[in-house]
Every structure is written in C-alpha cells, then in structure tokens.
Design an enzyme around this catalytic site. Structure first.
Site: not given
Ligand code: PNS
Length: 163
Positions: A17, A41, A90, A128
């Site tokens: 990030h 979430k 990514r 994460s």
C-alpha cells in the site's frame, strides 16, 4: 489541483500500500487515503486504529490525508471533488476484481476513472491477509509492513513475537 482517492480496508496498511501511495503523490497534487469504515467486512483493526497506522506511515507527506468513509466510494469522491480512484494491481486475481469495481464505479459516476499502479515486484505477494496469517503463527512480518506497524499487529493478535 488534481485529487486522487486511494480507497481500501488497510487492515493493516502494508508496504505494498505504501508503495502505491509513494507513487501516487508524484502524479496527484493531493492523495486522500479513504479508509473503509467497519461494515460487513470483519476487520481485525478498528477504523481508528487503521487510520492511525496510515497517518503514521504517511506523515512525511503534506499532500496525503487519511479519511474514513462509508457508503459508496463514488459519493466519497464527489464529496471531496476528487478526479480519480487509485488502486494497486498485483496479479490477474486482483485484475478480475478490480476491473469489475472500476467498471461499476464508472457506471455509477460517469466521470470517474480508476488509475492502477502495478505493484512493485518486491510486494507482489504482500497482502493484509497474508500479514495477519504470518503474524498469527509468530512469523516475521518485517518485510511486509512498516516498522511502526509490526508490534501493533502482534499485539492485536495476542502473539508474543521475539519477546
Ligand atoms: O482494500 P479492499 O478491501 O480491497 O478495498 C475495497 C474497497 C474499499 C475499494 C471497496 O470495497 C469499496 O469501494 N467499497 C465501498 C462501497 C462501494 O462503493 N463499492 C463499489 C460499488 S459495488
């Protein structure tokens, strides 16, 4: 004044990030890091903790502001008169999700484009979730998160790392 909004959960912020933020500040006059508030979430860190961690790793930038948001991303963009959404890419798994998100946001708000930064090769495998998983087993996360974040992750997970 070009304003970019970099939205995400940042649970916690990773070096991947940070790499996106480092590159965004070169293209935008102002970068707002939008922290998704707690919704369905299941975040490990509270909204406040995620904002604090982001503030710690972005304090070197005057043009970066960290702001929590809820509801639709496009409404958040309108509120801050932002010009574009910023996201990191990514791999193809990210691509499939991101292209959908970008297209939906474009439909919801005609003027909004999403700018993608292809992740630096050093951070392609960093997320994460991976950070939390490694830390939960007492593994070393120093290559994936900033020094200011490391202890917070172990503490939150109740792991005594290197103590
Ligand atoms: O870091 P994440 O969890 O991949 O970020 C996802 C995020 C915050 C960009 C996305 O969930 C989002 O924009 N949420 C706000 C609601 C919204 O506008 N969704 C897009 C249209 S369905």
């Amino acid at each position: 004044m070009r304003i970019g909004i970099y939205p995400g959960s940042f649970d916690p912020v990773t070096k991947g990030h940070q790499d996106v933020i480092d590159r965004s500040v070169k293209l935008f006059d102002k970068v707002i890091v939008g922290v998704l508030k707690n919704n369905q979430k299941n975040h490990l860190f509270t909204e406040e903790e995620r904002v604090d961690m982001l503030n710690a790793v972005t304090k070197k930038y005057d043009q970066v502001e960290v702001i929590p948001f809820e509801g639709l991303l496009v409404d958040f963009l309108k509120e801050y008169k932002a010009d574009a959404i910023i996201r990191g890419l990514r791999d193809v798994t990210d691509f499939n999700y991101e292209i959908q998100l970008a297209q939906v946001n474009k439909i919801l708000s005609n003027n909004i484009d999403t700018i993608f930064f292809t992740t630096d090769s050093s951070y392609v495998n960093v997320s994460s979730s991976i950070v939390k998983e490694i830390a939960s087993y007492g593994g070393d996360i120093s290559r994936f998160v900033d020094g200011a974040i490391i202890d917070k992750v172990y503490k939150k997970l109740g792991v005594n790392y290197g103590k």
